[in-house]
Scaffold this motif. Structure first.
Motif, short mmCIF file in Angstrom:
data_model
loop_
_atom_site.label_atom_id
_atom_site.label_comp_id
_atom_site.label_asym_id
_atom_site.label_seq_id
_atom_site.Cartn_x
_atom_site.Cartn_y
_atom_site.Cartn_z
N UNK A 12 0.93 -1.30 -0.03
CA UNK A 12 -0.11 0.21 -0.19
C UNK A 12 0.74 1.29 0.14
N UNK A 13 1.92 1.22 0.59
CA UNK A 13 2.75 2.53 0.75
C UNK A 13 3.99 2.21 0.00
N UNK A 14 3.89 2.63 -1.33
CA UNK A 14 5.37 2.20 -2.30
C UNK A 14 5.36 3.53 -3.10
N UNK A 15 6.28 4.48 -2.41
CA UNK A 15 6.64 5.66 -3.23
C UNK A 15 6.92 5.72 -4.60
N UNK A 19 5.23 6.71 -8.28
CA UNK A 19 5.76 7.67 -9.52
C UNK A 19 5.08 7.19 -10.71
N UNK A 20 5.25 5.58 -11.16
CA UNK A 20 4.95 5.30 -12.16
C UNK A 20 3.28 5.14 -12.41
N UNK A 21 2.87 4.96 -11.44
CA UNK A 21 1.24 5.18 -11.53
C UNK A 21 0.78 6.76 -12.04
N UNK A 22 1.46 7.63 -11.29
CA UNK A 22 1.17 8.96 -11.47
C UNK A 22 1.54 9.22 -13.20
N UNK A 291 15.56 -1.09 -6.17
CA UNK A 291 14.93 0.22 -6.00
C UNK A 291 15.67 1.26 -7.08
N UNK A 292 15.07 2.26 -7.64
CA UNK A 292 15.85 3.19 -8.21
C UNK A 292 15.31 4.83 -8.44
#
Length: 319
Positions: A12-15, A19-22, A291-292
């Motif tokens: 649920x919390x995946x910053x 980014x990709x969803x936005x 992570x990237x």
């Protein structure tokens, strides 16, 4: 909206996934986000039907619904595992059925681009398999020993400066605080009978001048040089004191990275290299779901765009 939806499977919390969803939202590509290990079956409903063309039916998460035969891509990021709520036999049975039911359907969608397929990611997480593939490709690797024999470990560490590395970077708590187990130098005298309690990975120290993280998305590769303070062995232990620089990927390294992805069937990989003074890139490992986002912010690598391109179009645009 641009027709067929993208499924994003993550916690649920995946910053990073945010980014990709936005970016997909900006492109008006419909997105259905779920965390299979947490959402199913409480807030997610599966109605999968096997037809002549494969799996159809629907997956509904909250107020959003995706027709399974129209899913264009599954972005498998970092979902919670299908795990029992308690230690009861019933809860364990339920968790296994959920993994093989929902997880099985999500892994068998027709005409779906996987970034990357969950079963492929799981296989590629094994470091012995990674090192074997990297060696066949022609990458330069440090001498490596995996053992639970204290005598073998002592002999290895006596032959050259040696590091211990965990075989899997799982969460680890120390006195109730979250901590990481980083690569660290070991001396022969430190290696005692406790080595026999599990498998240990030991590698010869690479006399590096810097590290490089190479992020491969489809056929695109983005590289950043990582400079840590003097004496730091594992840069992940010093995030606040690192310096970054975007660098070009040598052609032979890029070819090797794409061959590595193809060898496992991956569409993404976050690779770590140690670079020595003579310019040689030493392969250390690949995180097939690494992570990237912090590198994109630090040096402007367009990784979000490349991932959104692949999820939307089935390939990464090179424009």
């Amino acid at each position: 909206m641009d027709g067929r939806p993208v499924l994003v499977s993550t916690e649920h919390e995946d910053a990073t996934a945010d980014l990709v969803i936005a970016e997909l939202n900006r492109r008006r590509v419909p997105v259905v986000r779920l965390d299979p290990g947490r959402d199913f079956p409480d807030s997610a409903v599966l109605a999968g039907r096997l037809g002549p063309d494969g799996w159809g039916g629907t997956l509904t998460v909250g107020e959003r619904s995706a027709p399974l035969d129209a899913v264009r891509a599954l972005y498998h990021r970092r979902p919670n595992t299908y795990s029992p709520d308690d230690g009861s036999q019933e809860a364990g049975y339920t968790a296994r059925e959920n993994r093989r039911g929902l997880g099985g359907v999500l892994g068998a969608l027709p005409d779906c681009v996987y970034l990357s397929h969950p079963q492929v990611i799981a296989r590629a997480e094994y470091k012995p398999a990674q090192l074997a593939v990297a060696q066949r490709i022609g990458f330069v690797l440090p001498v490596t020993l995996i053992t639970n024999d204290p005598t073998e470990a002592k002999d290895f560490a006596a032959q050259q400066p040696t590091l211990y590395k965990p075989l899997h970077a799982a969460a680890y708590d120390v006195d109730g605080e979250s901590a990481g187990i980083w690569a660290a130098p070991v001396e022969p005298g430190e290696l005692d009978g406790t080595v026999s309690r599990c498998a240990h990975l030991f590698q010869a120290v690479v006399p590096k001048t810097c590290d490089v993280r190479a992020v491969a998305v489809g056929d695109r590769v983005f590289c950043a040089r990582i400079a840590a303070p003097p004496g730091v062995v594992d840069w992940r232990a010093e995030y606040r004191n690192l310096r970054y620089e975007a660098v070009e990927c040598p052609d032979e390294i890029r070819s090797g990275l794409l061959a590595f992805l193809a060898g496992f069937g991956l569409r993404f990989g976050a690779f770590d290299f140690a670079v020595t003074a003579d310019g040689i890139w030493w392969f250390l490992e690949c995180n097939p779901n690494g992570q990237w986002a912090w590198l994109e912010a630090a040096v402007g690598l367009p990784i979000t765009t490349a991932i959104a391109d692949l999820l939307q179009n089935g390939e990464s645009s090179r424009d």
